[in-house]
Design a protein around this motif. Structure first.
Motif, mmCIF file in Angstrom:
data_model
loop_
_atom_site.group_PDB
_atom_site.id
_atom_site.type_symbol
_atom_site.label_atom_id
_atom_site.label_comp_id
_atom_site.label_asym_id
_atom_site.label_seq_id
_atom_site.Cartn_x
_atom_site.Cartn_y
_atom_site.Cartn_z
ATOM 1 N N TYR A 274 -2.069 -12.214 -9.687
ATOM 2 C CA TYR A 274 -2.479 -12.716 -8.383
ATOM 3 C C TYR A 274 -4.004 -12.728 -8.236
ATOM 4 O O TYR A 274 -4.676 -11.755 -8.581
ATOM 5 C CB TYR A 274 -1.865 -11.861 -7.268
ATOM 6 N N ASP A 275 -4.531 -13.814 -7.714
ATOM 7 C CA ASP A 275 -5.961 -13.948 -7.464
ATOM 8 C C ASP A 275 -6.292 -13.222 -6.154
ATOM 9 O O ASP A 275 -6.034 -13.734 -5.063
ATOM 10 C CB ASP A 275 -6.325 -15.430 -7.361
ATOM 11 N N ARG A 276 -6.869 -12.025 -6.270
ATOM 12 C CA ARG A 276 -7.092 -11.208 -5.073
ATOM 13 C C ARG A 276 -8.151 -11.781 -4.147
ATOM 14 O O ARG A 276 -8.261 -11.356 -3.000
ATOM 15 C CB ARG A 276 -7.458 -9.781 -5.492
ATOM 16 N N SER A 277 -8.928 -12.750 -4.612
ATOM 17 C CA SER A 277 -9.908 -13.385 -3.731
ATOM 18 C C SER A 277 -9.217 -14.170 -2.627
ATOM 19 O O SER A 277 -9.835 -14.507 -1.611
ATOM 20 C CB SER A 277 -10.825 -14.309 -4.536
ATOM 21 N N ARG A 278 -7.923 -14.462 -2.812
ATOM 22 C CA ARG A 278 -7.167 -15.176 -1.788
ATOM 23 C C ARG A 278 -6.684 -14.221 -0.695
ATOM 24 O O ARG A 278 -6.143 -14.655 0.304
ATOM 25 C CB ARG A 278 -5.961 -15.868 -2.433
ATOM 26 N N GLY A 279 -6.884 -12.927 -0.898
ATOM 27 C CA GLY A 279 -6.470 -11.958 0.109
ATOM 28 C C GLY A 279 -5.055 -11.458 -0.123
ATOM 29 O O GLY A 279 -4.255 -12.101 -0.813
ATOM 30 N N LEU A 280 -4.767 -10.293 0.443
ATOM 31 C CA LEU A 280 -3.448 -9.692 0.315
ATOM 32 C C LEU A 280 -2.868 -9.431 1.696
ATOM 33 O O LEU A 280 -3.599 -9.100 2.640
ATOM 34 C CB LEU A 280 -3.541 -8.362 -0.457
ATOM 35 N N TYR B 127 2.269 -1.409 -4.608
ATOM 36 C CA TYR B 127 2.623 -2.436 -5.588
ATOM 37 C C TYR B 127 2.082 -3.779 -5.099
ATOM 38 O O TYR B 127 2.311 -4.168 -3.954
ATOM 39 C CB TYR B 127 4.147 -2.498 -5.745
ATOM 40 N N ILE B 128 1.359 -4.493 -5.964
ATOM 41 C CA ILE B 128 0.828 -5.813 -5.637
ATOM 42 C C ILE B 128 1.759 -6.864 -6.247
ATOM 43 O O ILE B 128 1.994 -6.870 -7.458
ATOM 44 C CB ILE B 128 -0.593 -6.014 -6.199
ATOM 45 N N THR B 129 2.287 -7.742 -5.415
ATOM 46 C CA THR B 129 3.202 -8.766 -5.922
ATOM 47 C C THR B 129 2.440 -10.030 -6.300
ATOM 48 O O THR B 129 1.341 -10.289 -5.808
ATOM 49 C CB THR B 129 4.270 -9.132 -4.875
ATOM 50 N N GLY B 130 3.065 -10.831 -7.134
ATOM 51 C CA GLY B 130 2.459 -12.086 -7.546
ATOM 52 C C GLY B 130 2.351 -13.094 -6.418
ATOM 53 O O GLY B 130 1.642 -14.098 -6.545
ATOM 54 N N THR B 131 3.053 -12.846 -5.304
ATOM 55 C CA THR B 131 2.987 -13.743 -4.150
ATOM 56 C C THR B 131 1.979 -13.259 -3.108
ATOM 57 O O THR B 131 1.904 -13.806 -2.015
ATOM 58 C CB THR B 131 4.372 -13.875 -3.497
ATOM 59 N N GLY B 132 1.219 -12.212 -3.455
ATOM 60 C CA GLY B 132 0.119 -11.817 -2.595
ATOM 61 C C GLY B 132 0.423 -10.762 -1.556
ATOM 62 O O GLY B 132 -0.271 -10.697 -0.538
ATOM 63 N N TYR B 133 1.420 -9.914 -1.809
ATOM 64 C CA TYR B 133 1.736 -8.829 -0.885
ATOM 65 C C TYR B 133 1.276 -7.486 -1.464
ATOM 66 O O TYR B 133 1.471 -7.209 -2.655
ATOM 67 C CB TYR B 133 3.233 -8.772 -0.597
ATOM 68 N N HIS B 134 0.680 -6.678 -0.608
ATOM 69 C CA HIS B 134 0.294 -5.311 -0.948
ATOM 70 C C HIS B 134 1.360 -4.408 -0.334
ATOM 71 O O HIS B 134 1.356 -4.145 0.869
ATOM 72 C CB HIS B 134 -1.082 -5.026 -0.369
ATOM 73 N N VAL B 135 2.287 -3.938 -1.166
ATOM 74 C CA VAL B 135 3.501 -3.295 -0.679
ATOM 75 C C VAL B 135 3.432 -1.778 -0.845
ATOM 76 O O VAL B 135 3.108 -1.276 -1.925
ATOM 77 C CB VAL B 135 4.747 -3.833 -1.423
ATOM 78 N N ARG B 136 3.767 -1.064 0.219
ATOM 79 C CA ARG B 136 3.908 0.386 0.155
ATOM 80 C C ARG B 136 5.416 0.709 0.101
ATOM 81 O O ARG B 136 6.145 0.481 1.055
ATOM 82 C CB ARG B 136 3.279 1.032 1.378
ATOM 83 N N PRO B 137 5.915 1.249 -1.024
ATOM 84 C CA PRO B 137 7.335 1.619 -1.120
ATOM 85 C C PRO B 137 7.552 3.013 -0.507
ATOM 86 O O PRO B 137 7.010 4.003 -0.990
ATOM 87 C CB PRO B 137 7.623 1.625 -2.625
ATOM 88 N N VAL B 138 8.363 3.077 0.536
ATOM 89 C CA VAL B 138 8.644 4.323 1.253
ATOM 90 C C VAL B 138 10.032 4.816 0.834
ATOM 91 O O VAL B 138 11.022 4.102 1.002
ATOM 92 C CB VAL B 138 8.604 4.098 2.776
ATOM 93 N N VAL B 139 10.081 6.014 0.276
ATOM 94 C CA VAL B 139 11.359 6.564 -0.201
ATOM 95 C C VAL B 139 12.031 7.346 0.920
ATOM 96 O O VAL B 139 11.421 8.231 1.529
ATOM 97 C CB VAL B 139 11.145 7.475 -1.427
ATOM 98 N N GLY B 140 13.281 6.996 1.193
ATOM 99 C CA GLY B 140 14.022 7.691 2.234
ATOM 100 C C GLY B 140 15.389 8.130 1.749
ATOM 101 O O GLY B 140 16.071 7.391 1.026
ATOM 102 N N LEU B 141 15.789 9.348 2.124
ATOM 103 C CA LEU B 141 17.120 9.853 1.802
ATOM 104 C C LEU B 141 18.031 9.520 2.973
ATOM 105 O O LEU B 141 17.765 9.908 4.111
ATOM 106 C CB LEU B 141 17.074 11.360 1.565
ATOM 107 N N VAL B 142 19.099 8.789 2.704
ATOM 108 C CA VAL B 142 19.997 8.299 3.747
ATOM 109 C C VAL B 142 21.282 9.107 3.735
ATOM 110 O O VAL B 142 21.955 9.203 2.700
ATOM 111 C CB VAL B 142 20.309 6.801 3.549
ATOM 112 N N SER B 143 21.623 9.697 4.861
ATOM 113 C CA SER B 143 22.860 10.473 4.960
ATOM 114 C C SER B 143 24.034 9.559 5.286
ATOM 115 O O SER B 143 23.869 8.471 5.853
ATOM 116 C CB SER B 143 22.717 11.563 6.031
#
Length: 226
Positions: free
Chosen positions: A53-59, A135-151
């Motif tokens: 991804y070209d980061r000059s295009r923004g995330l 995680y930076i995706t090829g479509t230009g998203y800056h993603v924060r993966p949040v881990v949750g334990l589901v009861s």
């Protein structure tokens, strides 16, 4: 411009990594909670996707929930299949989540809000354990993966405009590198390698987990195996 491609038809270019599977007796809610709270020294695996991804295009900031369900039969990971008509990532396997909005206090709030909107999973069933590396995706998203334990005990009400299917995959399957394929996509002027983790469907065929979702799961493996 890169042409449209079918990831399932692309060749596997690397043998399974030879890394060991995480023992089943280690895949417990207690172990994952401790590992998220006090991680050992480890390095996330950077995939080609974030380098293309070209980061000059923004995330665009986004967050997803990595929902680990504490079933009596063991831990599983909840995933969604996006509807085929969406303009981005149509038909792909993903974690529930989406773009950060001004109303969200932080990435955790984004992940919880989007999860409730997409599949109707109530916040009171989710115990947030921590976050994986961004995680930076090829479509230009800056993603924060949040881990949750589901009861157990929750009910779901997927939004039919966004979600075609909600399903679970045993965590033990995903934490075994024998199920981690590395595939390659070549086009004029470049190439991209990405992970895929095909999982057999109950009825027929398979769920093809790939791209960013597989990359985040790969980093969860590295964290738990460190």
């Amino acid at each position: 411009m890169r042409p449209v491609f079918d990831p399932e038809l692309l060749p596997i270019v690397a043998d399974r990594s030879g890394l060991p599977a995480i023992p089943a007796e280690q895949l417990t809610a207690t172990f994952i909670r401790q590992r998220m709270l006090s991680p050992p020294g480890w390095e996330p695996e950077l995939t080609d996707e974030s380098r293309i991804y070209d980061r000059s295009r923004g995330l665009r900031d986004a967050a997803v929930l990595v929902p680990i369900i504490a079933r009596t039969t063991g831990l599983s990971v909840m995933l969604t299949m996006r509807t085929a008509h969406l303009t981005e990532h149509a038909g792909q396997i993903s974690f529930p989540g989406g773009r950060c909005e001004a109303v969200d206090e932080n990435a955790i709030a984004t992940a919880l809000r989007e999860t409730n909107e997409e599949i109707g999973l109530d916040r009171r069933f989710i115990d947030i354990l921590g976050c994986l590396p961004d995680y930076i995706t090829g479509t230009g998203y800056h993603v924060r993966p949040v881990v949750g334990l589901v009861s157990e005990g929750f009910t779901l009400s997927p939004d039919p405009s966004e979600v075609a299917e909600v399903f679970e995959v045993p965590l033990a399957f995903l934490m075994d590198p024998q199920h981690h394929e590395q595939r390659i996509y070549r086009w004029e002027g470049g190439e991209r390698r990405f992970y895929a983790m095909p999982y057999p469907r109950v009825s027929s065929g398979r769920h093809f987990i790939w791209g960013a979702t597989a990359g985040m799961l790969r980093n969860l493996y590295h964290l738990l195996a460190a």
